[in-house]
Design an enzyme around this catalytic site. Structure first.
Site, PDB file in Angstrom:
ATOM      1  N   ASP A 192      -6.541  16.952 -63.935  1.00  0.00           N
ATOM      2  CA  ASP A 192      -7.359  16.712 -62.844  1.00  0.00           C
ATOM      3  C   ASP A 192      -8.822  16.338 -63.120  1.00  0.00           C
ATOM      4  O   ASP A 192      -9.260  17.162 -64.035  1.00  0.00           O
ATOM      5  CB  ASP A 192      -7.301  17.840 -61.818  1.00  0.00           C
ATOM      6  CG  ASP A 192      -7.934  17.638 -60.477  1.00  0.00           C
ATOM      7  OD1 ASP A 192      -7.280  16.535 -59.888  1.00  0.00           O
ATOM      8  OD2 ASP A 192      -8.824  18.218 -60.084  1.00  0.00           O
ATOM      9  N   GLU A 243      -6.441  11.777 -65.419  1.00  0.00           N
ATOM     10  CA  GLU A 243      -7.380  11.289 -63.970  1.00  0.00           C
ATOM     11  C   GLU A 243      -8.875  10.944 -64.248  1.00  0.00           C
ATOM     12  O   GLU A 243      -9.642  11.958 -64.583  1.00  0.00           O
ATOM     13  CB  GLU A 243      -7.234  12.169 -63.035  1.00  0.00           C
ATOM     14  CG  GLU A 243      -7.894  11.579 -61.639  1.00  0.00           C
ATOM     15  CD  GLU A 243      -8.179  12.493 -60.584  1.00  0.00           C
ATOM     16  OE1 GLU A 243      -8.180  12.109 -59.301  1.00  0.00           O
ATOM     17  OE2 GLU A 243      -8.661  13.848 -60.893  1.00  0.00           O
TER      18      GLU A 243
HETATM   19  C1  NOJ Z   1      -8.181  14.930 -57.876  1.00  0.00           C
HETATM   20  C2  NOJ Z   1      -7.329  15.234 -56.930  1.00  0.00           C
HETATM   21  O1  NOJ Z   1      -6.041  14.081 -57.188  1.00  0.00           O
HETATM   22  C3  NOJ Z   1      -7.638  15.459 -55.813  1.00  0.00           C
HETATM   23  O2  NOJ Z   1      -6.548  15.421 -54.748  1.00  0.00           O
HETATM   24  C4  NOJ Z   1      -8.551  16.567 -55.598  1.00  0.00           C
HETATM   25  O3  NOJ Z   1      -9.143  16.687 -54.528  1.00  0.00           O
HETATM   26  C5  NOJ Z   1      -9.730  16.484 -56.648  1.00  0.00           C
HETATM   27  N1  NOJ Z   1      -9.208  15.972 -57.920  1.00  0.00           N
HETATM   28  C6  NOJ Z   1     -10.402  17.797 -56.838  1.00  0.00           C
HETATM   29  O4  NOJ Z   1      -9.383  18.611 -57.710  1.00  0.00           O
END
Ligand code: NOJ
Length: 492
Positions: A192, A243
């Site tokens: 993440d 991500e």
């Molecule tokens: C990316 C995640 O996919 C999302 O759902 C989340 O709110 C943020 N990162 C913070 O962790």
């Protein structure tokens, strides 16, 4: 291609556990619910499942606010439910990837509760003002003040304090967390906010800068080089997917350059409109950037943070038809593809959720100006004529489901040879790893490319075009031509 690592061409299905399947009747999905549907996923034909967080969490941000990285939240079950799910997944041939959230914890995490300030980013303010001008990605200042007058940084919700990755204890703790899940047998991690853990030295004001001072700092790459060594010390082909947001594909590619992570999500593809020139440009840039560093390209159309693509592509029958064409376009490309739960059913975004049921912090912190992400997180319809459509033994689901989804349930689609579900099933049965890619000449508005498996032609233009040969798979019924908003696979 048996000598090539599985993840280079894998189709990975994203389970958002709250909304996948509820086994215990509290209206919220859980891990035994996932276990009960593994046969469905194996039959669908995907290679792996990525589970969004199911760890102990006050659920301020749907579980992306982790209070204990080594335990399952009671709402999702227990650690032994996790082990059971993992064993069953492996039995039916599915790999399992779990989410790791290293940028921040929950404010309920013991470190934050014990006021371990070196673990987080605490600073003094400027008089009554926060230490700098950074804004939270959910709206409002990225700083919250505590009782002694100091401030802590949170790029997201105040319930998600950012960790201080310059503190070696934080690095050691995450090594231990990775090992904890690798020892249990997971096949990989989705990372993440992978670009956000290191903040610019001195936490400078953003001012008029467009380069965010908390993005893509050089030192973040050291973390991934260390993680890669750790992960490679385990047997089997474990993998990671990052991500990372960056407008430059080459900067994203640095995260997957051999000694760091394995894959990065292709958000340029997800963000591309239904436009042949834009899509062609994104496909070229993605293949080139990943190819330069020897990583597989990934493709993704939807996830739990974005408006579902049926709706993005126009909604209604047009959106559905384009989503079918987009699925065959995506699954025909070389590399790895991510499928978000429900896209195989052609679910649209739920746009009319009543305000009082919305829980997304994006909605709450923007004072309702942003619709937030609840509309793509509505639970899946499995069977039956009325909500919650077999999602839960209870009468209600944590977000209400539209009554018209009676026509979109798995049970209905399974029996309809022309359903979206059966399109995905057929495509995933025909799909094979591909590495070669070349554009072929095509009329205006048509994207046509060839891999060693198929000639893929997608008509994004407004009129039908001639079809060279009979296809093995078409996203919509054909005349003797290729109609608009249709993709075909032709065997080469
Ligand atoms: C990316 C995640 O996919 C999302 O759902 C989340 O709110 C943020 N990162 C913070 O962790």
């Amino acid at each position: 291609m048996a000598d090539v690592e599985w993840w280079r061409s894998a189709v990975i299905y994203q389970v958002y556990p709250r909304s996948f399947a509820d086994s215990d009747g509290d209206g919220v999905g859980d891990l035994p619910g996932v276990t009960g549907k593994l046969a469905y996923l194996a039959d669908l034909g995907v290679d792996a499942v990525w589970l969004s967080p199911f760890y102990r969490s006050p659920m301020v941000d749907g579980g992306y606010d982790v209070a204990d990285h080594r335990d399952v939240d009671p709402v999702f079950g227990t650690l032994s439910d996790f082990d059971g799910m993992l064993a069953e997944a492996h039995k039916v041939g599915l790999k399992v990837i779990v989410d790791i959230v290293p940028n921040h914890t929950s404010d309920q995490h013991p470190w934050f509760q014990e006021q371990r300030r070196d673990q987080y980013v605490f600073r003094n303010g400027r008089g009554e003002r926060p230490p700098n001008d950074w804004q939270s990605l959910f709206g409002g200042p990225a700083w919250t003040r505590v009782a002694d007058g100091s401030w802590y940084l949170h790029l997201f919700d105040p319930g998600q304090p950012d960790l201080n990755w310059r503190n070696p204890q934080v690095r050691d703790e995450f090594d231990a967390i990775l090992r904890f899940w690798l020892d249990r047998g997971v096949d990989g991690f989705r990372v993440d906010v992978a670009h956000g853990m290191i903040k610019a030295e001195g936490l400078p004001d953003l001012g008029r800068n467009t380069v965010l001072p908390y993005f893509d700092q050089e030192e973040v790459h050291e973390i991934y080089r260390a993680w890669r060594k750790l992960i490679d010390s385990y047997p089997g082909e474990r993998m990671t997917v990052a991500e990372v947001f960056d407008s430059e594909p080459d900067r994203v590619a640095r995260y997957v350059a051999g000694d760091e992570l394995h894959q990065a999500f292709n958000f340029d593809f997800l963000e591309a409109p239904w436009d042949p020139a834009v899509l062609r440009g994104v496909i070229d840039a993605s293949l080139e950037a990943a190819g330069n560093v020897g990583a597989p390209t990934t493709w993704v159309l939807s996830n739990h943070d974005r408006r579902r693509h049926v709706t993005r592509f126009g909604g209604g029958l047009t959106g559905l038809r384009r989503a079918r064409a987009a699925a065959l376009l995506m699954l025909g490309l070389p590399g790895s593809a991510y499928v978000y739960q429900g896209e195989e059913l052609g679910l649209p975004e739920v746009l009319d959720l009543p305000d009082e049921v919305r829980v997304d912090p994006q909605w709450i912190r923007s004072g309702g100006r942003e619709p937030g992400r609840d509309g793509c997180r509505v639970p899946l319809p499995w069977e039956g004529d009325a909500p919650p459509f077999g999602f839960s033994p209870a009468r209600r689901s944590w977000l209400p489901m539209p009554p018209e989804w009676a026509a979109a349930t798995v049970a209905v689609q399974r029996d309809d040879p022309d359903s979206m579900l059966n399109l995905y099933r057929k495509a995933l049965r025909l799909r094979r790893p591909a590495r070669e890619f070349a554009w072929r000449p095509a009329p205006d508005g048509v994207l046509c490319f060839e891999t060693e498996r198929f000639l893929v032609a997608a008509n994004l233009g407004g009129s039908p075009v001639p079809l060279p040969t009979a296809p093995v798979l078409a996203s919509s019924p054909l005349t003797d031509e290729l109609p608009p908003d249709t993709t075909v696979w032709i065997r080469t």
